[in-house]
Design a protein around this motif. Sequence first.
Motif, PDB file in Angstrom:
ATOM      1  N   CYS A  24       0.942  -1.262  -0.165  1.00 36.44           N
ATOM      2  CA  CYS A  24       0.128  -0.012   0.003  1.00 36.44           C
ATOM      3  C   CYS A  24       1.197   1.154  -0.214  1.00 36.44           C
ATOM      4  N   PRO A  25       0.788   2.042  -1.214  1.00 37.69           N
ATOM      5  CA  PRO A  25       1.475   3.281  -0.852  1.00 37.69           C
ATOM      6  C   PRO A  25       1.757   4.138   0.186  1.00 37.69           C
ATOM      7  N   ALA A  26       2.538   4.767   0.389  1.00 40.51           N
ATOM      8  CA  ALA A  26       2.558   5.659   1.609  1.00 40.51           C
ATOM      9  C   ALA A  26       1.871   6.939   1.298  1.00 40.51           C
ATOM     10  N   GLY A  27       1.004   7.675   2.308  1.00 43.84           N
ATOM     11  CA  GLY A  27       0.725   8.980   2.361  1.00 43.84           C
ATOM     12  C   GLY A  27      -0.856   8.804   1.924  1.00 43.84           C
ATOM     13  N   ILE A  28      -1.511   7.841   2.364  1.00 43.58           N
ATOM     14  CA  ILE A  28      -3.179   7.733   2.076  1.00 43.58           C
ATOM     15  C   ILE A  28      -3.530   8.056   3.518  1.00 43.58           C
ATOM     16  N   SER A  29      -4.241   9.139   3.506  1.00 41.25           N
ATOM     17  CA  SER A  29      -5.116   9.499   4.742  1.00 41.25           C
ATOM     18  C   SER A  29      -6.257   8.656   4.980  1.00 41.25           C
ATOM     19  N   LEU A  30      -6.211   7.621   5.925  1.00 46.09           N
ATOM     20  CA  LEU A  30      -7.060   6.658   6.194  1.00 46.09           C
ATOM     21  C   LEU A  30      -8.276   7.097   6.676  1.00 46.09           C
ATOM     22  N   PHE A  37      14.510  -2.211  -8.734  1.00 51.07           N
ATOM     23  CA  PHE A  37      14.321  -1.347  -7.795  1.00 51.07           C
ATOM     24  C   PHE A  37      13.577   0.258  -8.244  1.00 51.07           C
ATOM     25  N   VAL A  38      14.189   0.327  -9.523  1.00 48.59           N
ATOM     26  CA  VAL A  38      13.712   1.709  -9.992  1.00 48.59           C
ATOM     27  C   VAL A  38      12.063   1.706 -10.353  1.00 48.59           C
ATOM     28  N   LEU A  39      11.734   0.574 -10.999  1.00 46.59           N
ATOM     29  CA  LEU A  39      10.453   0.363 -11.183  1.00 46.59           C
ATOM     30  C   LEU A  39       9.482   0.053  -9.570  1.00 46.59           C
ATOM     31  N   LEU A  40      10.005  -0.309  -8.740  1.00 43.05           N
ATOM     32  CA  LEU A  40       9.316  -0.756  -7.536  1.00 43.05           C
ATOM     33  C   LEU A  40       9.112   0.629  -6.864  1.00 43.05           C
ATOM     34  N   ASN A  41       9.924   1.552  -7.049  1.00 47.50           N
ATOM     35  CA  ASN A  41      10.094   2.775  -6.164  1.00 47.50           C
ATOM     36  C   ASN A  41       9.103   3.648  -7.139  1.00 47.50           C
ATOM     37  N   ARG A  42       8.483   3.348  -7.991  1.00 51.50           N
ATOM     38  CA  ARG A  42       7.305   4.165  -8.736  1.00 51.50           C
ATOM     39  C   ARG A  42       5.910   3.914  -7.816  1.00 51.50           C
ATOM     40  N   ILE A  43       6.046   2.853  -6.973  1.00 50.69           N
ATOM     41  CA  ILE A  43       4.709   2.622  -6.266  1.00 50.69           C
ATOM     42  C   ILE A  43       4.965   2.859  -4.725  1.00 50.69           C
ATOM     43  N   SER A  44       5.989   3.453  -4.459  1.00 50.62           N
ATOM     44  CA  SER A  44       6.254   3.690  -2.856  1.00 50.62           C
ATOM     45  C   SER A  44       5.326   4.672  -2.124  1.00 50.62           C
ATOM     46  N   LYS A  45       4.958   5.691  -2.813  1.00 54.13           N
ATOM     47  CA  LYS A  45       4.040   6.882  -2.524  1.00 54.13           C
ATOM     48  C   LYS A  45       2.816   7.026  -3.362  1.00 54.13           C
ATOM     49  N   LEU A  46       1.969   7.705  -2.746  1.00 55.95           N
ATOM     50  CA  LEU A  46       0.388   7.872  -3.399  1.00 55.95           C
ATOM     51  C   LEU A  46       0.642   8.572  -4.699  1.00 55.95           C
ATOM     52  N   TYR A  67      14.095   6.921   4.422  1.00 56.47           N
ATOM     53  CA  TYR A  67      12.614   6.798   4.433  1.00 56.47           C
ATOM     54  C   TYR A  67      11.969   7.988   4.101  1.00 56.47           C
ATOM     55  N   ASP A  68      12.444   9.151   4.793  1.00 50.59           N
ATOM     56  CA  ASP A  68      11.641  10.376   4.296  1.00 50.59           C
ATOM     57  C   ASP A  68      11.800  10.556   2.948  1.00 50.59           C
ATOM     58  N   GLN A  69      12.504  10.137   2.297  1.00 50.37           N
ATOM     59  CA  GLN A  69      12.758  10.504   0.789  1.00 50.37           C
ATOM     60  C   GLN A  69      12.130   9.404  -0.113  1.00 50.37           C
ATOM     61  N   LYS A  70      12.039   8.153   0.518  1.00 51.02           N
ATOM     62  CA  LYS A  70      11.356   7.097  -0.202  1.00 51.02           C
ATOM     63  C   LYS A  70       9.675   7.386  -0.053  1.00 51.02           C
ATOM     64  N   TYR A  71       9.322   7.471   1.037  1.00 54.10           N
ATOM     65  CA  TYR A  71       7.915   7.419   1.388  1.00 54.10           C
ATOM     66  C   TYR A  71       7.304   8.864   1.739  1.00 54.10           C
TER      67      TYR A  71
END
Lengths: 354, 354, 354, 354
Positions: free
Chosen positions: A30-36, C345-354, D111-115
């Motif tokens: 689940c991506p970070a940053g969703i306000s649940l 990891f470049v592709l996986l990183n596309r989904i780390s944030k909203l 972590y701050d950068q990634k998420y």
Amino acid sequence: MAGNSFGNLFKLSTFGESHGPAIGGIIEGCPAGISLNMEAIQAEMDRRKPGQSAIVTQRKEPDTVEFYSGIFEGKTTGTPIGFVIHNTNQKSRDYSHIKDSYRPSHADYVYDQKYGFRDYRGGGRSSARETASRVVGGAIAKQLLEGISINAFVSQVGTLKLEKDFNELDLTKTESNPVRCPDPDTAARMEDYIKSVRKEGDTIGGVISCVIRNTPVGLGEPVFDKLHAQLGKAMLSINAVKGFEYGSGFKGVSMKGSEHNDLFNSDGSTKTNHSGGVQGGISNGMDIYFNVAFKPVATIIQAYETIDKEGNAVQAQGKGRHDPCVVPRAVPIVEAMAALVLADFVLLNRISKL
Amino acid sequence: MAGNSFGNLFKLSTFGESHGPAIGGIIEGCPAGISLNMEAIQAEMDRRKPGQSAIVTQRKEPDTVEFYSGIFEGKTTGTPIGFVIHNTNQKSRDYSHIKDSYRPSHADYVYDQKYGFRDYRGGGRSSARETASRVVGGAIAKQLLEGISINAFVSQVGTLKLEKDFNELDLTKTESNPVRCPDPDTAARMEDYIKSVRKEGDTIGGVISCVIRNTPVGLGEPVFDKLHAQLGKAMLSINAVKGFEYGSGFKGVSMKGSEHNDLFNSDGSTKTNHSGGVQGGISNGMDIYFNVAFKPVATIIQAYETIDKEGNAVQAQGKGRHDPCVVPRAVPIVEAMAALVLADFVLLNRISKL
Amino acid sequence: MAGNSFGNLFKLSTFGESHGPAIGGIIEGCPAGISLNMEAIQAEMDRRKPGQSAIVTQRKEPDTVEFYSGIFEGKTTGTPIGFVIHNTNQKSRDYSHIKDSYRPSHADYVYDQKYGFRDYRGGGRSSARETASRVVGGAIAKQLLEGISINAFVSQVGTLKLEKDFNELDLTKTESNPVRCPDPDTAARMEDYIKSVRKEGDTIGGVISCVIRNTPVGLGEPVFDKLHAQLGKAMLSINAVKGFEYGSGFKGVSMKGSEHNDLFNSDGSTKTNHSGGVQGGISNGMDIYFNVAFKPVATIIQAYETIDKEGNAVQAQGKGRHDPCVVPRAVPIVEAMAALVLADFVLLNRISKL
Amino acid sequence: MAGNSFGNLFKLSTFGESHGPAIGGIIEGCPAGISLNMEAIQAEMDRRKPGQSAIVTQRKEPDTVEFYSGIFEGKTTGTPIGFVIHNTNQKSRDYSHIKDSYRPSHADYVYDQKYGFRDYRGGGRSSARETASRVVGGAIAKQLLEGISINAFVSQVGTLKLEKDFNELDLTKTESNPVRCPDPDTAARMEDYIKSVRKEGDTIGGVISCVIRNTPVGLGEPVFDKLHAQLGKAMLSINAVKGFEYGSGFKGVSMKGSEHNDLFNSDGSTKTNHSGGVQGGISNGMDIYFNVAFKPVATIIQAYETIDKEGNAVQAQGKGRHDPCVVPRAVPIVEAMAALVLADFVLLNRISKL
């Protein structure tokens, strides 16, 4: 691998038996940053929980979800979301009637064969109690899918069939009656019918239809993970499901290509939608719609003949508090599984292009 | 992940577009030591290949499989089996009619949307040509599954329906006619009907039924990878499929629990088989049977209206050598996908107990 | 699952034995729209191929890659990229010396034990020939990673060690000598040493160092798929590798926290880089650097004692055309595996944030 | 996928942050029928827990595991084992010193950068607290691996090195001292050294060696999932690890093939064991041994300079109860990860042959 996870990127893994201390799961990806919205999650749980109306099982379980990780200051952190739902209703009762004999059309026999023995208290892992964890996962997936609407509803109970096209229905009325059929007249007849079946100690099957609107174009991963193939698997993984069809479905068999083909409008939408919103396994932006067939619940409150572990014929008697018809409570489960499928494909679609 | 693989332990990955130099794949997880019958593999290919009868596409492609690895001295080595089928029939013809416009109910539009552009020569990756690789995988899976029989057959074409129960049919007759319907009378009528549809330049849908016998008890991995859920996904991943039902299927909806429940015999078999050989997602040793609905082929040999990339209305004309009805050639594909599902579960079942 | 694939989203699966008709693979998950430089791909193949200099094996194989799918009009289509490299150098020679006996420190014995038998022609699947397919995958991954530089080089052969820090080296000189050591003096000594070892019919080990620059911050998926854990697995999966260390590595053991900690500059970069560009399993934007230890090649051109399948002592004699030291040809393989890890990891990183 | 699971068939997924309500996980794929020794599991937890001796962190946490599923009447049921460890020691303390600034060589910045943001209470997900869940998984894996012995021990602290070969050591003495070094003299010196480092408010690195005995021949899945590659990944995924080598390791680089090759005895065992029990990625039945390098713990009880989120230089002061040297408590974690790797391969090996 061993069948307890669903999804690739947005992934739910569940654990738990019906009569152990707790069930639960982990939501990964689940991506970070969703306000649940935590109330919305619990509201989905309440749609599924036992005891909510006169036509479902009268067991009482609050099904309160406890989140242990992955959420901080109200937002998802990108780390796995661990959650637990304590089983509060496991009575220390007598299971001897199912411990030593196999209930027909349940999983008792095959679990014993596959694993060598089984947790015989209730359905154990094969109980539909496990679907509570799916509803948690689906409720969070729905929040990732903001803007997409997923509406399931009961369209058939036994032979009572809602004959209207989904476009003629006001889907906001689904929750206005205990059957979860958006057509009030049909709902009333279905409710009466379910009550009469219950009186006989019997059960009846049903169909849930589901409509998904405002899906972006591009969801689905051919050739094996086609959008409708993943939806089909998701639905068929729900307890008691016997069939799945989308778009024109089994009726499409009798159509000719010249009727069935969906001609384009200039904006890429189509004039008809026999495709059911999916072409070549990929969403085309039209409404996605599908039907899910549920068999009658296997637990009937009647005497029956069966066998014990040694193959001896034994007499048994169904008892307990069970659903006479599974579809009213399965509506949120169908939505949850659909949400899990879509969330996964929304994330996968982020990597389809450079 | 990106949708090009099927299976967990016994796993097929495929590559290839309809008009590239070759298609092919890799079979991973096939145990070492299987003495492969190479003629049987090619025979399965021949059942699927174009040009085999008067009611299928008249394209000619031999579909010869070349194996590059994983087989030594006639036996599988436990290492991945790489194979290639060269595309011999890609004419350097004019694709301008499909390059710049979208064929209705094909994947052209959604591929352009999802990937930014597409290989516009024929169906590219979305072409059913890809299923040739599945037949290779399925043919090897069948050899792993020695003793289990998988028989698919055509049970409906348009509104022409084979009304007999599968137990009344002689499934050895399936290959005796070009429709692949084991009932000779029905087959003859279906054949005539398909020919009449073709004359109109039109197409028609159909249903394939499949019966699997002699399955061991214990196949299937609850809760998400139930045997029928994986079969459903497998079937829904085949081009043109719109629906899947197993056991009592959509008809089971109208039954009561007291009718639907399958009572046990003393050996663990059941007196009836509404369950379709699967309980709780696990095979119970009874016959597994299911139906797969196919829509009419989208390519019709008629004029039609559509849009180009800019959304302008354009006139187009279907041409080429296409199947008027997909089900006769899809029979071996259904069997192949079923075999892949079973092979995977047979291997997974090796690890269920200590 | 069965060990023939690497990566999650950007995924390479390989097949093929050293003496079968061909090796090859499938690259899944490569985003659509990359304009591929085909010469650059072949150039990587040429860096790895046999016969390129006097200090490597004198076998001649052109190692020409044929692409069968996933590329259209020079660009990736988002569909799987199937490729094949035909084995042109498999002589129909006598394998009896390895058919019936086990070469020490090869995989002959364990393959026979694990799979029941083996393709005894050369190393079969365990041959380093398989790494040619990795170089294809890595070469395409490199093109996805435009802007990131990956430079591997030989930093040790036997006891001859390049003592300079990587920052003191001109890495553009790596390809200027057959050893692939960017320091010309050390390279010359290494070359002489390898030649002397070869004359003895013996072999020697070595170390490859690798430096990755201009990586974005955020690559790596804790907790199990840490960037350096995946790099480590990638390197350890290369034939003959015995060790992996990154950043301060084994030397970091002797440091105190107060020395080892990398203090920040105001832009988030660090004043020192003992971390090796990875903190908590995630890239921090600093140079990533690591060392990979290779054992001496097991095939020596000397007489040796060993056993046959029945455990009888037998005399054998190493022969053929083999590398006296594996590291010069392994440099492009190290880079390829690093590129595969990063692309994923470049592709996986596309989904780390909203 | 998102990095929170380890293993393919025997698979551990973990969740949880250091200062949330609980950590935990799910173990999937554990075969049914293992009679679990629950005391042995808790004993492993106690080896890892804080506060167990004078040379580790003085935090007190009982680390009691609660099992919620997958175990019935003392035996594994084949269904997923869900477990939770409540965090009992999260004080509602002031985190402002780490909330707004980044600790050097921690994961705060990345972590701050990634998420986009992070749970700033302690290390959150990047804390070594997560390894408690790994020890649960490993403890159950060990019970599946009955007969195989896995013994890790501390072989180096700073520059203090245990110079003996593992065959000269009595590994039953590892638990007899708080350092977990099986050589009493060296252990005493290491203990003193760690105490002196702690007095300075500083930290020091170390090496853990591990020996695995009685492994069956055949574990490991070439070409990518070689036994040592998976072991390497497992070890590198542990917090603070900088390097991994097995068998001859980095020293093997300087050896010639004629010295390094392990000649066979007639029973398939080898006269020497430079291979470290693994050939071609597959166990050969000899002792598996490897070394794991740990950097000094990043948290030092000293003042340091760092930056805040805006990149401003700030002064900070390390505080809290931390380990001066991580290796004594990491010994059971190394064993747990090794057990997870082996359990997975033991199951995978069940499907290598017909």
